[in-house]
Scaffold this motif. Structure first.
Motif, PDB file in Angstrom:
ATOM      1  N   ARG A 114       0.811  -1.225   0.000  1.00  0.00           N
ATOM      2  CA  ARG A 114       0.000   0.000   0.000  1.00  0.00           C
ATOM      3  C   ARG A 114       0.843   1.274   0.000  1.00  0.00           C
ATOM      4  O   ARG A 114       0.528   2.220  -0.749  1.00  0.00           O
ATOM      5  N   PRO A 115       1.907   1.403   0.800  1.00  0.00           N
ATOM      6  CA  PRO A 115       2.715   2.631   0.725  1.00  0.00           C
ATOM      7  C   PRO A 115       3.282   2.869  -0.676  1.00  0.00           C
ATOM      8  O   PRO A 115       3.372   4.024  -1.125  1.00  0.00           O
ATOM      9  N   THR A 116       3.665   1.813  -1.352  1.00  0.00           N
ATOM     10  CA  THR A 116       4.171   1.947  -2.722  1.00  0.00           C
ATOM     11  C   THR A 116       3.085   2.437  -3.667  1.00  0.00           C
ATOM     12  O   THR A 116       3.329   3.269  -4.541  1.00  0.00           O
ATOM     13  N   PHE A 117       1.857   1.919  -3.485  1.00  0.00           N
ATOM     14  CA  PHE A 117       0.744   2.365  -4.315  1.00  0.00           C
ATOM     15  C   PHE A 117       0.462   3.855  -4.101  1.00  0.00           C
ATOM     16  O   PHE A 117       0.200   4.592  -5.058  1.00  0.00           O
ATOM     17  N   ILE A 118       0.505   4.285  -2.850  1.00  0.00           N
ATOM     18  CA  ILE A 118       0.234   5.690  -2.531  1.00  0.00           C
ATOM     19  C   ILE A 118       1.262   6.584  -3.212  1.00  0.00           C
ATOM     20  O   ILE A 118       0.934   7.621  -3.798  1.00  0.00           O
ATOM     21  N   ALA A 119       2.522   6.184  -3.147  1.00  0.00           N
ATOM     22  CA  ALA A 119       3.580   6.965  -3.782  1.00  0.00           C
ATOM     23  C   ALA A 119       3.412   6.974  -5.305  1.00  0.00           C
ATOM     24  O   ALA A 119       3.655   7.996  -5.965  1.00  0.00           O
ATOM     25  N   ALA A 120       2.966   5.862  -5.884  1.00  0.00           N
ATOM     26  CA  ALA A 120       2.838   5.750  -7.326  1.00  0.00           C
ATOM     27  C   ALA A 120       1.812   6.738  -7.878  1.00  0.00           C
ATOM     28  O   ALA A 120       2.021   7.363  -8.925  1.00  0.00           O
ATOM     29  N   ILE A 121       0.689   6.901  -7.183  1.00  0.00           N
ATOM     30  CA  ILE A 121      -0.342   7.803  -7.698  1.00  0.00           C
ATOM     31  C   ILE A 121      -0.095   9.257  -7.282  1.00  0.00           C
ATOM     32  O   ILE A 121      -0.859  10.153  -7.657  1.00  0.00           O
ATOM     33  N   GLY A 122       0.966   9.477  -6.515  1.00  0.00           N
ATOM     34  CA  GLY A 122       1.303  10.836  -6.140  1.00  0.00           C
ATOM     35  C   GLY A 122       0.423  11.418  -5.062  1.00  0.00           C
ATOM     36  O   GLY A 122       0.222  12.635  -4.975  1.00  0.00           O
ATOM     37  N   ALA A 123      -0.124  10.570  -4.212  1.00  0.00           N
ATOM     38  CA  ALA A 123      -1.019  11.045  -3.153  1.00  0.00           C
ATOM     39  C   ALA A 123      -0.219  11.663  -2.005  1.00  0.00           C
ATOM     40  O   ALA A 123       0.933  11.297  -1.771  1.00  0.00           O
TER      41      ALA A 123
END
Length: 470
Positions: free
Chosen positions: A461-470
């Motif tokens: 999940r932290p990687t996903f958050i970083a990927a979308i620029g949140a």
């Protein structure tokens, strides 16, 4: 003048890519052969022909970048030629590319200030590119496209998909008849629950000794017929997460990643369990190909869940040339009957030397009659709601030899689209081009059975958050 400076290079690239597409065509996959595509002799409407430019004026030339198989390349090229006949003051040069390479190619072209005038763009790029100012907002002439295919940012529509594609369930009626199983449901109200769907898939999965997957003697190492095949790709996984009460991102706050919430993780685990637990589906990619016609005809799969483009790309040929007796049903439900509607988008890029010509072409290209070969052929669904609500119009594009039986298609695809289709998250969330590879990496141990979906998604999940620029 920058477009004219690169004109000969673009034409050379276009010809090289056209040759590459032709060279890669597999003669055994007849559903992809252009010779098997029925000729379209008429269109439902006539497009007014504009006045020719004043005597002596030279036509302007713009480019249109797109991807597709050989049949789509031929259709697009013919469409562009027809546009020029009706608009002699504009020449549109086709620029076919590999879909998997388009993001990197456009990024390079943008950095060099050499973007095409117009072109197809993948869904995962749309919001980022609109935010960065690389594409112009759509100019709508006539009927508004369906809202479900709009791309939205900060309350504004920034683009529309060029058509509708959505998930559907295809099934081999002969295999259902042989097993004494009722055909797949055609309405949302009658949709199989997930447990009912798994039960049917087990009945339709048969080993070399004739045992189905319900039998205590079932040999999952010697399967001759599989009950189901679906790809655990983003287009499908989000549908199942939504159906189970979850999703990828919070619709009220795009920066809130919810793919690891229990409802989403459970849905994804259920997909993995189709082969990890029940043995009713081959491991993704294990058959050496996932063309839908081959799944039915060569690998003895009873049901396939895939996009509606499968009808025109694969199933038309499998039905008309190889006798596949197939039809279509609604998706099984994990609680909410739903499908995702989406498609690539045709956009006007910033920086064109001929913005008026680019806008004129895209407005013409958006009209249903100017994409009729793709729609009647079963690759696209129309982007305008009127074609879904009027049965006379429905029959014009869907009651033909390219499609499954009209009554089934009308209920399971057309009507289901109006009542149960929703937008994919990439229609309103930025950063999907970075999110998708991270998701694939995170889920690899789930498909192998080394991690549960919950474990893998929590960790990522932290990687996903970083990927979308949140």
């Amino acid at each position: 003048m920058r477009k004219y400076l690169k004109r000969s290079a673009l034409l050379a690239l276009c010809l090289m890519l056209l040759f590459a597409f032709a060279a890669c065509d597999n003669g055994d996959t007849t559903a992809n052969d252009t010779a098997d595509t029925p000729e379209v002799t008429e269109t439902p409407e006539a497009t007014p022909t504009p006045e020719a430019p004043p005597e002596g004026d030279e036509p302007v030339t713009i480019t249109y970048m797109f991807w597709g198989d050989e049949m789509e390349i031929e259709n697009v090229t013919n469409t562009l030629n027809r546009f020029h006949e009706e608009h002699p003051h504009i020449i549109v040069e086709p620029w076919p590319v590999d879909r998997d390479e388009i993001t990197a190619l456009l990024t390079t072209l943008a950095a060099a200030g050499e973007l095409p005038d117009t072109g197809f763009m993948t869904e995962e790029m749309a919001i980022n590119w609109a935010r960065a100012g690389f594409i112009q907002a759509p100019q709508i002439i006539g009927e508004q496209p369906r809202d479900v295919i709009s791309f939205r940012w900060e309350g504004e529509t920034v683009a529309y998909s060029s058509c509708v594609v959505q998930l559907a369930l295809y099934y081999d009626r002969d295999k259902f008849d042989a097993a004494g199983v009722e055909y797949a449901p055609k309405t949302a109200a009658d949709a199989w629950s997930w447990d009912e769907f798994v039960d049917v898939a087990r009945t339709l999965t048969i080993d070399a000794n004739g045992n189905n997957a319900h039998s205590p003697n079932f040999d999952r190492n010697n399967i001759e017929q599989y009950g189901i095949y679906l790809e655990p790709a983003v287009f499908q996984l989000e549908t199942w997460a939504l159906s189970n009460g979850g999703g990828f991102m919070d619709p009220d706050d795009w920066s809130n990643v919810i793919i690891n919430e229990p409802e989403s993780a459970e849905a994804i685990q259920r997909i993995a369990d189709l082969y990890l637990v029940y043995g009713v589906m081959p491991r993704w990619g294990s058959l050496g190909g996932d063309n839908v016609d081959a799944l039915f005809l060569e690998y003895n799969v009873a049901m396939v869940i895939n996009g509606t483009w499968s009808i025109g790309v694969w199933l038309e040929g499998a039905m008309n040339n190889h006798g596949l007796n197939y039809s279509v049903g609604v998706l099984p439900s994990m609680g909410r009957p739903v499908t995702i509607a989406t498609a690539g988008l045709a956009v006007q890029y910033e920086g064109s030397d001929h913005p008026e010509a680019a806008a004129e072409f895209l407005a013409w290209f958006a009209a249903t009659e100017n994409n009729w070969a793709l729609i009647e052929g079963g690759i696209w669904l129309p982007r305008y709601e009127s074609w879904y609500r009027d049965e006379t119009l429905q029959r014009e594009w869907a009651d033909n030899a390219n499609h499954p039986p009209f009554e089934d298609f009308q209920s399971a695809v057309i009507e289901y689209s109006l009542t149960n289709a929703v937008s994919a998250a990439w229609h309103w969330v930025p950063g999907f081009d970075a999110f998708l590879p991270e998701l694939a990496t995170a889920l690899a141990p789930v498909w192998s059975g080394d991690q549960t979906a919950q474990e893998a998604l929590d960790a990522a999940r932290p990687t996903f958050i970083a990927a979308i620029g949140a």
